[in-house]
Design a protein around this motif. Structure first.
Motif, short mmCIF file in Angstrom:
data_model
loop_
_atom_site.label_atom_id
_atom_site.label_comp_id
_atom_site.label_asym_id
_atom_site.label_seq_id
_atom_site.Cartn_x
_atom_site.Cartn_y
_atom_site.Cartn_z
N THR A 158 41.78 47.02 46.66
CA THR A 158 41.40 45.89 45.99
C THR A 158 41.37 45.86 44.89
N HIS A 159 41.23 46.69 44.14
CA HIS A 159 41.28 46.35 42.44
C HIS A 159 41.31 48.21 41.81
N TRP A 178 48.32 46.90 46.82
CA TRP A 178 47.81 47.02 45.20
C TRP A 178 48.29 45.98 44.55
N ASN A 179 47.33 45.48 43.48
CA ASN A 179 47.89 44.10 42.90
C ASN A 179 48.38 44.70 41.45
N ASP A 184 47.74 46.26 38.67
CA ASP A 184 46.81 46.48 37.62
C ASP A 184 46.13 47.81 37.26
N VAL A 243 53.37 46.18 45.30
CA VAL A 243 52.11 45.26 44.22
C VAL A 243 52.80 43.73 44.73
N ASP A 293 50.78 40.03 45.69
CA ASP A 293 49.54 38.69 45.53
C ASP A 293 49.86 37.83 46.52
N LEU A 344 46.56 37.11 52.40
CA LEU A 344 46.20 37.39 50.84
C LEU A 344 45.40 36.07 50.38
N ALA A 397 46.48 37.77 38.66
CA ALA A 397 46.29 39.52 39.32
C ALA A 397 45.86 40.40 38.34
N GLY A 438 40.66 40.48 39.42
CA GLY A 438 41.31 40.79 39.87
C GLY A 438 41.94 40.73 41.37
N SER A 439 40.77 41.10 41.96
CA SER A 439 41.12 41.74 43.76
C SER A 439 41.48 41.18 44.67
N LEU A 440 42.29 42.03 45.39
CA LEU A 440 43.12 41.52 46.40
C LEU A 440 41.58 40.62 46.96
#
Length: 886
Positions: free
Chosen positions: A598-599, A622-623, A625, A644, A646, A661, A669, A677-679
C-alpha cells in the motif's frame, strides 16, 4: 508379534498404552476413562500403563493464571528477586537468565511482595573483554539475584504458532518475560538453597560456555559451544538456517550418537586399563566393570548438556544398554527405546507433545526398523566390501533411514525437506560426531585450569567447526538444496508413514501398503487443489503481525493476493517468517499471485524479501513512492516483477469477484505525506464489499469521498493507520457506512493505537470492531450474501462494547513500554534427532516490532511516547531502585 498368546515386546505395548493414555488425558479424558476397562481386557496387566498415562495427564496442569498476576499493570520498571535455575544463555549482545521468582518490588524502592513462577530475563552483555578473558556475567546457576526490569506476560495467543510456543513455555513453567536496560541493573545478592548436584552441573556448564566463548569468539566458537553442551544460543539465525536447509541441524543438538561416543570412548579406555588387573579380569570382567563405571558418566553428561529431550532419551537408552551389559543379557533395541518412552512420560507426560521428543524417537525407530531393509534392498552385497567402502555407505543409509522416519513430522512442523542432506551428511556426520564432540568437550573442560593443554584442542575444534560451517553454507547454496511444503494434515502424516514403513513389511503386504498410501495422498492432494480452483467465495485473513499490516485475500479460481507483508525482524525472523509464511502453508498455498504494497513504510513492506525467499511472487503492485523507505526495501521490490499502479488501473475480475483500486489518483500518488499516497482497494462480490485503506489519513480520506463517492460504501472497513486519530474521520465513516471495522495493531504498542477518538466514532455509529491485538487472526468469508466471521481467540465476533471494555488500547497509556524484542529467542523444537532434517522453529515469543512513521505535527506527542517507550530505564528510576538492588 504374538508367540504362544504372549506379547513378545511387552515394553513396546506398555509405551504405546501410556502414550495413548497421555493423549486422551490431555484431550478427551472422559473417553480415556471409558476405554480404561477395555484396555484392561485387552492388555491385562499392561493396562496399568494406560491408566498411569491418563492419570498423569489429568493431574499435570500448566501454571495457574494467577502466576502471571505479578506482571499485570507492570508498565513501570520493577525489581525482581529470584534464583537462577540454569546456566545463562550467552548470546552475542545479551545473556538470558531463567529465574525462579521469590519476590518483587513493584515500585522501587518500596517493600517487596511475594511472587512465584519462572521468568526469562534478558540482560545486555557486559563490555567485550580482552581475548582469552571470560566476559563477566550477572549470575550463575544457584545464585540469588535482584534485577531492575520492564516486564510483561505473553498474553493470550493470537495465532497457531504463538499458541504452540506458549504451550512449550507452560510446560517449562514460564509465566513472564522481562528485559533489563543495562548489565549493571542486575545484582547478585547471595546463594539459594538448591539441590547441590543440579547446581554444580549447571555451574560447570556455565564455566564451559565462558571458557569456549572467551577463546573462540564468532560463529565457529558458537558451533563449538553447541557441540560441547548443546547450547545453540550464540549461533546466528542465518547460520541456523544454513544448517537446516543443508540437512545438518541434527548435528548441532546433543543426540544419542554424541552420548554413545562419549560413553563408548570412556568404556573402551577404562576397559583397557582394567584388563591389566588380574582381580578384575577373573572377577566381574573388564567390560562389565567399565560399563558400571560408565553409568555415572551418562548421568553427568546428560545434566551437563541441559537435559534436552534427545539427551534424556539417549541417557535412558544408554543406561539400559549398560545395565543389560552388566547382566550379560542380549539387548533388544526396541524394548530399550520403549523403556525410555515409559520413563520420560512418567516424569513429564506432556513431553509427548514436545516436537524434539517426537522427532528424536521417530529418528531412532526409523534407524531400528528401516536401516536393515534399506541395506538389504539397496546394497545387498555390502557386507563383502572393505571397511573404507562399507562405512560411508552405511552412514548414508543410516542418515537416509532417519531422514525418512522424521520427514512427515518435519513437513508437519517446519514445512521443509532437505534434498542435499544425504550427500552432505557423509563427510559432516563423522566430522561433527567423532571430531568436534570430543575436542569441544575436552578443550572446554581443560581450558579453565590448563591453558597450554587446551589451546591445541580448541584450535582443532575451531578449525573443524569452520569446515562444518563451510559444508553447511556450501550445501545451502546448491540449487534445490531444500524444498518448502504445504502443512500436511494428520491424516496425510499417517499415510506418509504407512508408505515409508511399507519397506519393513513382509513381501505380500509391502507393495499393497506403499501404493495404497501413495494413491490416498494423491487423491487428498488433488481434492484440496480442486477445492481451491473451484472456490466461488472470497476469504479474507487479517493476520496478527504486530504493529504492521498483512491481509491474505483468497479469490475465486484459487487466486491469492497478499495486501502488505508486515514488519521485518530486527535480530531474528520478522512477520513474514513467523506469521505469514506458516499461515499460507497451512492453507496449502504454494505461490502468491499478487502482493500489494500500500505504501513504502517498513511495517507494511518490511517482510517482502523474507517472503520472496519462502514463496514465488508473480507480481508486486505498488505506488512507486520511494520516500521514507530504505534502499534495501526498494531493491526488494524492484528485483521482483512489479508494476506501479494508481486509481486509473483497470479492475481485476475473478469469477463473481472484482478488485478495484480507488486511490490514490494519478496526481496524488506522491502525496505530501507518504501515508496519504496509500493504495486503497475495494474488493466486491455480489452485494458485499470490503475496503482496505493502508495508512491513508484525513487528507486522503477527504479526496476519496470527493472522487469516489458511491464506490466507498462497504460492509467492512480495514481501518487506516492502525486506528490513529488522523484516520477514520467522521466524514469518511459516514461515506463508507461499514457494519464492521478491522484494526491491525501490535499488542502493547507504544503509539497508543487505537486512539480514544477513533473508538468513540465507531461506538457512536454502532460499528462492530475487531482487533488483531485482541482477537488475533481474524477470518472473513463471503459469497456475496452472507458474512461469516471467526477469530483465533473466539469462534464468534464480540460486540464493540465487549472489545472496548477490555481496556486494551482504549485506555492504554502512551508511556507503555515496548515489549522486548529478543526476550524469548524460543528455539523451537530443538534439532535433536539423528539424521533428521529440522529447521529452527520460527515460532518465537518476540515483541511486536515498533516502527515510528513520520507523522503530522499533531502527532508529535506520539513520537515522544515512542521515544520514551524505547529509551533505557529512566536514570531517576534506576537511581531510586539502587537501594533495592543492593
Amino acid at each position: 508379534m504374538n508367540r504362544g498368546g504372549r506379547w513378545r515386546r511387552p515394553l513396546v505395548l506398555a509405551a504405546l498404552l501410556e502414550g495413548l493414555g497421555v493423549a486422551l488425558g490431555t484431550g478427551v479424558p472422559w473417553l480415556g476413562l471409558a476405554l480404561l476397562p477395555l484396555s484392561a481386557l485387552w492388555a491385562r496387566s499392561l493396562a496399568v500403563f494406560f491408566g498411569l498415562g491418563l492419570l498423569l495427564a489429568v493431574v499435570r496442569a500448566p501454571p495457574s493464571g494467577d502466576d502471571q498476576a505479578w506482571v499485570r499493570g507492570a508498565e513501570s520498571p520493577v525489581v525482581l528477586e529470584g534464583v537462577v535455575l540454569e546456566a545463562p544463555e550467552l548470546r552475542p549482545t545479551s545473556e538470558v537468565l531463567t529465574l525462579e521468582l521469590l519476590g518483587m518490588i513493584p515500585e522501587p524502592p518500596g517493600p517487596m511482595r511475594a511472587a512465584r513462577g519462572r521468568v526469562r530475563v534478558v540482560l545486555p552483555r557486559a563490555e567485550e573483554p580482552t581475548r582469552g578473558a571470560p566476559r563477566s556475567t550477572c549470575a550463575w546457576a544457584g545464585d540469588q539475584v535482584r534485577v531492575l526490569v520492564r516486564a510483561h506476560s505473553s498474553g493470550p495467543p493470537l495465532h497457531e504458532g504463538e499458541q504452540r510456543v506458549q504451550r512449550v513455555q507452560a510446560r517449562r513453567g514460564i509465566v513472564g518475560f522481562a528485559r533489563a536496560q543495562a548489565h549493571e541493573h542486575c545484582r547478585r545478592v547471595g546463594r539459594a538453597v538448591m539441590p547441590g548436584f543440579a547446581v554444580g552441573m549447571e555451574r560447570t556448564r556455565s564455566a564451559l560456555h565462558s571458557a569456549i566463548e572467551s577463546r573462540l569468539p564468532g560463529s565457529a566458537g558458537a558451533v563449538v559451544r553447541a557441540f560441547a553442551t548443546g547450547d545453540r544460543s550464540g549461533i546466528p539465525p542465518a547460520l541456523e538456517t544454513a544448517f537446516a536447509e543443508s540437512g545438518l541441524s541434527h548435528l548441532l543438538a546433543v543426540s544419542g550418537l554424541n552420548l554413545a561416543i562419549v560413553a563408548g570412548l570412556f568404556v573402551v579406555g577404562l576397559a583397557a586399563l582394567l584388563r591389566r588387573s588380574t582381580w578384575v579380569s577373573l572377577g566381574p570382567g573388564a567390560a562389565r566393570a567399565a560399563a558400571l563405571g560408565a553409568l555415572p558418566l551418562v548421568v553427568v553428561y546428560t545434566f551437563l548438556v541441559g537435559l534436552s529431550a534427545s539427551a534424556v532419551r539417549a541417557a535412558f537408552m544408554m543406561g539400559a544398554l549398560l545395565v543389560v551389559t552388566l547382566l550379560r543379557r542380549r539387548p533388544d533395541p526396541l524394548s530399550i527405546l520403549a523403556l525410555a518412552v515409559v520413563l520420560m512420560l512418567s516424569i513429564d507426560p506432556l513431553s509427548l507433545y514436545d516436537v524434539s521428543f517426537q522427532l528424536s524417537f521417530a529418528a531412532v525407530v526409523a534407524l531400528f526398523l528401516l536401516f536393515t531393509p534399506l541395506r538389504d534392498r539397496l546394497a545387498p552385497e555390502l557386507h563383502r566390501r572393505p571397511w573404507w567402502w562399507r562405512h560411508p555407505i552405511e552412514i548414508s543409509l543410516a542418515s537416509f533411514a532417519a531422514t525418512l522416519g522424521t520427514a512427515p513430522l518435519v513437513a508437519f512442523y517446519f514445512q521443509r525437506i532437505s534434498l542435499v542432506g544425504l550427500l552432505v551428511n557423509v563427510p559432516a556426520a563423522p566430522l561433527g560426531s567423532f571430531v568436534l564432540v570430543p575436542l569441544s568437550l575436552l578443550g572446554g573442560a581443560v581450558a579453565p585450569w590448563f591453558e597450554a593443554a587446551a589451546a591445541p584442542l580448541l584450535t582443532l575444534a575451531h578449525g573443524s567447526a569452520e569446515v562444518l560451517i563451510a559444508l553447511a553454507e556450501g550445501a545451502q547454496a546448491l540449487p534445490w538444496a531444500s524444498i518448502r511444503l504445504s502443512t500436511p494434515s494428520i491424516v496425510e502424516v499417517g499415510l506418509a508413514y504407512l508408505g515409508i514403513y511399507a519397506i519393513a513389511l513382509p513381501a505380500p503386504w509391502r507393495r499393497r501398503a506403499f501404493f495404497s498410501a501413495i494413491m490416498a495422498l494423491f487423491i487428498i492432494g488433488a481434492e484440496q487443489r480442486l477445492e481451491r480452483v473451484w472456490r466461488a467465495e472470497v476469504e479474507f485473513t487479517f493476520l496478527p503481525v504486530g504493529q504492521g499490516d498483512a491481509t491474505v485475500v483468497e479469490l475465486p479460481g484459487g487466486v491469492v493476493w497478499l495486501i502488505d507483508v508486515g514488519p521485518p525482524g530486527r535480530d531474528g525472523p520478522g512477520a513474514a517468517e513467523r506469521v505469514i509464511a506458516p499461515h499460507l502453508r497451512r492453507l496449502g498455498i504454494r505461490a502468491i499471485d499478487k502482493v500489494v504494497l500500500t505504501h513504502p513504510h517498513a511495517d507494511h513492506i518490511g517482510g517482502l524479501s523474507a517472503l520472496a525467499r519462502e514463496f514465488p511472487i508473480r507480481e508486486v503492485l505498488w505506488n512507486g513512492d520511494t520516500r521514507e523507505a530504505s534502499a534495501a526495501l526498494i531493491d526488494a521490490i524492484r528485483v521482483l516483477p512489479n508494476q506501479v499502479v494508481d486509481a486509473d488501473a483497470p479492475p481485476w475480475r475473478f469469477g463473481a469477484a472484482e478488485v478495484r483500486l480507488l486511490g490514490p489518483a494519478p496526481n496524488e500518488a506522491v502525496a505530501p505525506i507518504v501515508n496519504d499516497g496509500s493504495l486503497v482497494l475495494s474488493i466486491a462480490i455480489g452485494r458485499r464489499r470490503i475496503l482496505i485503506t493502508g495508512d491513508a489519513e484525513v487528507a486522503a480520506e477527504a479526496a476519496l469521498v470527493e472522487r469516489q463517492g458511491a464506490w466507498l460504501a462497504s460492509d467492512v472497513l480495514k481501518a487506516g493507520h492502525h486506528g490513529s486519530r488522523t484516520s477514520s474521520s467522521d466524514r469518511f465513516l459516514d461515506a463508507v457506512k461499514p457494519s464492521h471495522v478491522v484494526l491491525s495493531l501490535g499488542r502493547g504498542n507504544g503509539f497508543g493505537f487505537p486512539h480514544k477518538e477513533v473508538m468513540e466514532r465507531l461506538r457512536a455509529r454502532d460499528i462492530e470492531c475487531l482487533r488483531t491485538d485482541v482477537h488475533g487472526l481474524i477470518r472473513l468469508v463471503t459469497d456475496g450474501e452472507r458474512l461469516e466471521w471467526s477469530s483465533f481467540s473466539s469462534s464468534r465476533v464480540p460486540s464493540l462494547e465487549s472489545v472496548s471494555s477490555g481496556g486494551r488500547g482504549l485506555r492504554q497509556s502512551r508511556d507503555e513500554p515496548h515489549r522486548p524484542d529478543e526476550i524469548e529467542q524460543h528455539v523451537a523444537p530443538e534439532h535433536e534427532e539423528e539424521g533428521a532434517v529440522v529447521e529452527a522453529a520460527t515460532a518465537q515469543v518476540r515483541s511486536d516490532h515498533q516502527l515510528e512513521h513520520p507523522k503530522r505535527k499533531e502527532d508529535g506527542d506520539q513520537r515522544v511516547a515512542v521515544k520514551r517507550a524505547a529509551d533505557p530505564v529512566d536514570s531517576g528510576v534506576a537511581r531510586r531502585a539502587g537501594g533495592a538492588l543492593r
